[in-house]
Design an enzyme around this catalytic site. Structure first.
Site, short mmCIF file in Angstrom:
data_model
loop_
_atom_site.label_atom_id
_atom_site.label_comp_id
_atom_site.label_asym_id
_atom_site.label_seq_id
_atom_site.Cartn_x
_atom_site.Cartn_y
_atom_site.Cartn_z
CD GLU A 108 1.14 22.92 -38.74
OE1 GLU A 108 1.17 22.68 -37.65
OE2 GLU A 108 1.17 22.11 -39.71
CD GLU A 128 5.56 22.30 -36.61
OE1 GLU A 128 6.55 23.35 -36.87
OE2 GLU A 128 4.61 22.72 -36.32
N1 T1G Z 1 4.18 21.59 -25.41
C1 T1G Z 1 4.02 21.32 -24.21
N2 T1G Z 1 4.65 22.30 -23.24
C2 T1G Z 1 5.07 23.45 -23.64
C3 T1G Z 1 5.09 23.71 -25.08
C4 T1G Z 1 4.56 22.75 -25.82
N3 T1G Z 1 4.44 23.07 -27.22
N4 T1G Z 1 5.87 24.94 -25.17
C5 T1G Z 1 6.20 25.15 -24.20
N5 T1G Z 1 6.00 24.37 -23.14
C6 T1G Z 1 6.22 24.25 -21.56
C7 T1G Z 1 7.44 24.23 -21.17
O1 T1G Z 1 7.77 22.81 -21.29
C8 T1G Z 1 7.53 24.79 -19.81
O2 T1G Z 1 6.93 24.09 -19.03
C9 T1G Z 1 6.44 26.09 -20.10
O3 T1G Z 1 5.65 25.72 -21.19
C10 T1G Z 1 7.06 27.44 -20.43
O4 T1G Z 1 7.82 27.16 -21.54
C11 T1G Z 1 0.95 19.53 -35.50
C12 T1G Z 1 2.47 18.98 -33.53
C13 T1G Z 1 6.45 29.00 -26.50
C14 T1G Z 1 9.00 30.12 -27.06
O5 T1G Z 1 8.15 23.75 -30.63
O6 T1G Z 1 9.41 27.21 -28.15
O7 T1G Z 1 3.02 21.93 -33.03
O8 T1G Z 1 9.02 23.89 -17.44
O9 T1G Z 1 10.15 27.62 -20.53
O10 T1G Z 1 10.88 30.45 -22.49
O11 T1G Z 1 2.74 21.07 -36.49
O12 T1G Z 1 8.16 27.48 -24.67
O13 T1G Z 1 7.19 25.48 -16.88
O14 T1G Z 1 6.72 23.07 -16.83
O15 T1G Z 1 10.09 27.42 -23.01
O16 T1G Z 1 8.81 31.76 -22.55
C15 T1G Z 1 5.75 23.23 -32.23
C16 T1G Z 1 7.76 25.05 -28.30
C17 T1G Z 1 5.34 22.08 -31.13
C18 T1G Z 1 7.05 25.50 -29.47
C19 T1G Z 1 8.01 30.18 -24.72
N6 T1G Z 1 5.89 24.35 -31.02
N7 T1G Z 1 7.87 26.11 -27.13
O17 T1G Z 1 9.14 30.06 -24.16
O18 T1G Z 1 8.97 29.45 -21.67
S1 T1G Z 1 4.95 20.67 -32.50
C20 T1G Z 1 6.88 24.62 -30.32
C21 T1G Z 1 8.83 27.00 -27.13
C22 T1G Z 1 3.56 21.24 -33.32
C23 T1G Z 1 1.86 20.54 -35.38
C24 T1G Z 1 2.90 20.11 -34.26
C25 T1G Z 1 8.67 28.04 -26.03
C26 T1G Z 1 8.17 29.30 -26.08
P1 T1G Z 1 7.57 23.88 -17.41
P2 T1G Z 1 9.51 27.84 -21.83
P3 T1G Z 1 9.51 30.57 -22.81
#
Ligand code: T1G
Length: 653
Positions: A108, A128
């Site tokens: 975004e 999301e």
């Molecule tokens: N927020 C907080 N922590 C996150 C995070 C996030 N979005 N994404 C990953 N982490 C942390 C995860 O908990 C882990 O922590 C570490 O990073 C490594 O993650 C307005 C509001 C990016 C593909 O849904 O899909 O945007 O365990 O083990 O396998 O519209 O993380 O090490 O303490 O998964 O290499 C939308 C979610 C949010 C993406 C990487 N975004 N993340 O995968 O590592 S909603 C998502 C992923 C939003 C807006 C709204 C994957 C990754 P720890 P990992 P990975």
């Protein structure tokens, strides 16, 4: 490089500013990052020596979205839509330099930039919906403007990512370049755009709005897929009702819908699961200092359903597999099963023909344990008989190389018994796969008394390579999942004796969100697991059914009657059999409400989960949630049994 606040650094290349955000692990757009971006963009705006800006991220990825840990807490200003709007309203061109996975708020933010350059290896998406949310920083209004409503709806309601090339073809990215020249190219493009002061605001694109019945049709076509979750339908609503509005009004509307979803039970549960699936890897005693063992050749003993499924899982992940059976016939059957599963992968489009052939090429069928001498890991997947398994462990211990790990695929049995049959207890571990082993994501890693940390760490890495989710379990009967499943089955069997209708129980379980109720599951698995006609004494309903050769789907009759397409139908004969059995056993029958049945089904198993936790068999409650979501079909949007039990106040505070 001018570091502004330890997160944002603003560099200059000629008259182009380069803003680099560095907030490990994934540059999530938490409050500090949003503030850093806002301050840097405002500093760029005010800097008359700069004509354009590139926004990039350090580390493994461009912004991976909003910070999910912040959700549900009091919002902190600036919120992400505000930051994106400041970028988009810049009078000077802003270019996003995308690498890794630009997800959610990250994409975004990129769509609020005027141009987008991506590394060839980059991916992007709006996931999301997987958190029970919708893109809440303008995504529901900007994405349709860039890629069209139909593709935007598919991307947002599926939450699936797309690769850079597809994003380029859709017009979401302006350029894709080799990874190592991403920043250079983004700076060059920014400089080119600066010459003509070209800004291109996504909000200014006039969207093509489909007729109302296209949206109706979309909802109807996807009704089954959307299920009971509010988020997908709300996404359609945001697009349908937002696009005709002025942009600001549309994003205000989007924000209202986003905040409603943020507070929904479904989203709170899905956010719990997101972190639970990552916490399973955090095991005391296993840290960065634990050196896992190398695994490239895997031996599988037993080419039955489980052994063949495990072999396919390993082959598809690129391992070479020695598949051992006792007889030529069994081995040929197992090999054919492996080939059939791979062929099915090709026909379903999950696998290419070449990948399937390569996988099969890495399979070495064998009738000799001696062929296992080169294996780094040997998985015993023989019949669930402790004596059979124990003798196998004793035999392979003599053949396997000293550093080889010996694993048992057992559903219930004591891993320490098998370890005791070897000279290498520290290298013995349980690897409880779930059938079909090449499909189910859950892998219970059962820790024996002597299992070494590096063996556990190796098993975790293996699981991830197999595309599975590993949960470490203590070595007690049934480990985590099956121990709770046994309780649920016991309760279901008791309820039907006491008057509850088996088909109502299944309906209520399926309405709750399970793919199948307990009696359909039993028919699928077979009622005759562990049953023998010679010892059967009509002692249970299941024995009575097996004695009538109603052994489940395989005999087209079990708790249900099945037609030739295996469609289930309640059986009057079974209802009568249960009533007669209750009378014979003097069990008082009564009517049951749906709520009583649901609580009767779930509460005892959840209380068993608490015992599993208290006994240290599970490391944390959320691990139990992950086991049941990925091993037994507990609906993700209900968070898992322990999450649900806590919400229902069924657990000790
Ligand atoms: N927020 C907080 N922590 C996150 C995070 C996030 N979005 N994404 C990953 N982490 C942390 C995860 O908990 C882990 O922590 C570490 O990073 C490594 O993650 C307005 C509001 C990016 C593909 O849904 O899909 O945007 O365990 O083990 O396998 O519209 O993380 O090490 O303490 O998964 O290499 C939308 C979610 C949010 C993406 C990487 N975004 N993340 O995968 O590592 S909603 C998502 C992923 C939003 C807006 C709204 C994957 C990754 P720890 P990992 P990975």
């Amino acid at each position: 490089m001018t570091s502004l606040d330890g997160i944002a650094a603003l560099d200059t290349r000629g008259r182009v500013g380069v803003l680099t955000i560095n907030s490990p692990p994934v540059n999530a757009l938490g409050h500090a990052v949003r503030l850093a971006v806002l301050n840097a963009v405002q500093a760029f705006e005010a800097n008359e020596t700069l004509d354009a800006l590139v926004i990039a991220c350090a580390g493994r990825t461009f912004f991976a979205g909003g910070d999910i840990r912040e959700f549900g807490k009091p919002p902190l200003s600036p919120n992400l839509p505000q930051v994106v709007n400041v970028i988009e309203k810049s009078a000077k061109p802003v270019v996003a330099a995308i690498h890794g996975t630009a997800l959610g708020g990250g994409l975004e933010l990129a769509m609020g930039c005027h141009f987008r350059v991506a590394a060839q290896s980059a991916a992007c998406g709006l996931p999301e919906v997987k958190l029970g949310l919708l893109p809440g920083a303008g995504g529901t209004q900007r994405l349709p403007r860039l890629v069209g409503v139909s593709k935007a709806l598919d991307m947002m309601t599926s939450g699936e990512s797309i690769g850079a090339a597809e994003a380029m073809n859709l017009g979401l990215f302006d350029e894709i370049v080799p990874d190592h020249v991403l920043l250079d190219r983004a700076v060059a493009l920014a400089g080119e755009k600066a010459k003509t002061q070209a800004t291109r605001r996504t909000r200014d694109i006039v969207p093509e709005i489909p007729p109302a019945d296209d949206f109706d049709r979309y909802l109807t076509t996807h009704a089954k897929k959307f299920g009971k979750l509010p988020a997908p339908r709300t996404i359609v609503q945001a697009v349908r009702e937002g696009l005709p509005l002025a942009f600001e009004a549309a994003t205000d509307f989007e924000r209202t819908l986003f905040l409603d979803l943020m507070n929904s039970d479904e989203s709170m549960a899905l956010r719990h699961v997101f972190f639970a699936e990552r916490d399973v890897l955090k095991v005391p005693g296993i840290g960065s200092e634990t050196v896992p063992l190398p695994v490239s050749r895997i031996g599988v003993i037993g080419a039955g359903t489980m052994g063949a499924g495990i072999a396919v899982s390993a082959l598809q992940a690129g391992f070479s597999v020695i598949l051992v059976e006792q007889t030529e016939g069994a081995l040929e059957k197992g090999r054919n099963t492996v080939a059939k599963i791979l062929d099915r992968g090709v026909s379903s489009g999950r696998l290419t023909r070449s990948a399937a052939d390569a996988a099969l090429g890495n399979l070495q069928p064998s009738l000799q344990y001696h062929d296992l001498a080169s294996a780094d890991l040997i998985i015993e997947a023989a019949f669930e008989d402790p004596d059979v398994k124990k003798s196998i462990f004793s035999a392979i211990d003599k053949i396997a190389k000293p550093e080889a790990i010996l694993a048992t695929n057992t559903s219930y049995l004591d891993v320490d018994v098998f370890a005791g049959a070897t000279t290498r207890s520290e290298k013995v571990v349980g690897l409880h796969f779930f059938s079909p082993a090449n499909i189910m994501k859950l892998l219970e890693i059962v820790r024996g008394k002597q299992t070494a940390p590096e063996v556990l760490a190796t098993a975790q890495i293996l699981a991830k390579k197999l595309g599975k989710i590993p949960v470490v379990a203590g070595n007690a009967y049934g480990f985590i999942g099956n121990r709770m499943l046994a309780v649920r089955r016991r309760e279901a069997d008791q309820m039907i004796l006491a008057g509850a209708d088996p088909y109502a129980i299944d309906r209520i379980a399926e309405d709750f969100g399970f793919p199948m109720g307990p009696f359909r599951v039993s028919d699928l698995a077979g009622l005759d697991l562990g049953w023998t006609a010679s010892t059967s004494k009509s002692a249970t309903i299941r024995e009575c059914l097996c004695e009538l050769d109603r052994r489940g789907q395989k005999t087209k009759a079990g708790f249900y009657d099945y037609d030739h397409n295996l469609n289930p139908a309640p059986s009057p004969l079974v209802r009568k059999l249960i009533e007669d059995f209750s009378a014979r056993e003097h069990v008082k029958r009564r009517t049951w409400s749906d709520q009583e049945i649901l609580e009767g089904l779930l509460r005892p198993m959840i209380e068993e989960g608490q015992k599993i936790l208290d006994e240290g068999i599970a490391l944390r409650a959320s691990d139990i949630d992950v086991v049941w979501i990925h091993g037994y079909g507990w609906p993700r949007w209900r968070g898992g049994p322990m999450y649900y039990g806590a919400k229902m106040n069924w657990l000790p505070a």
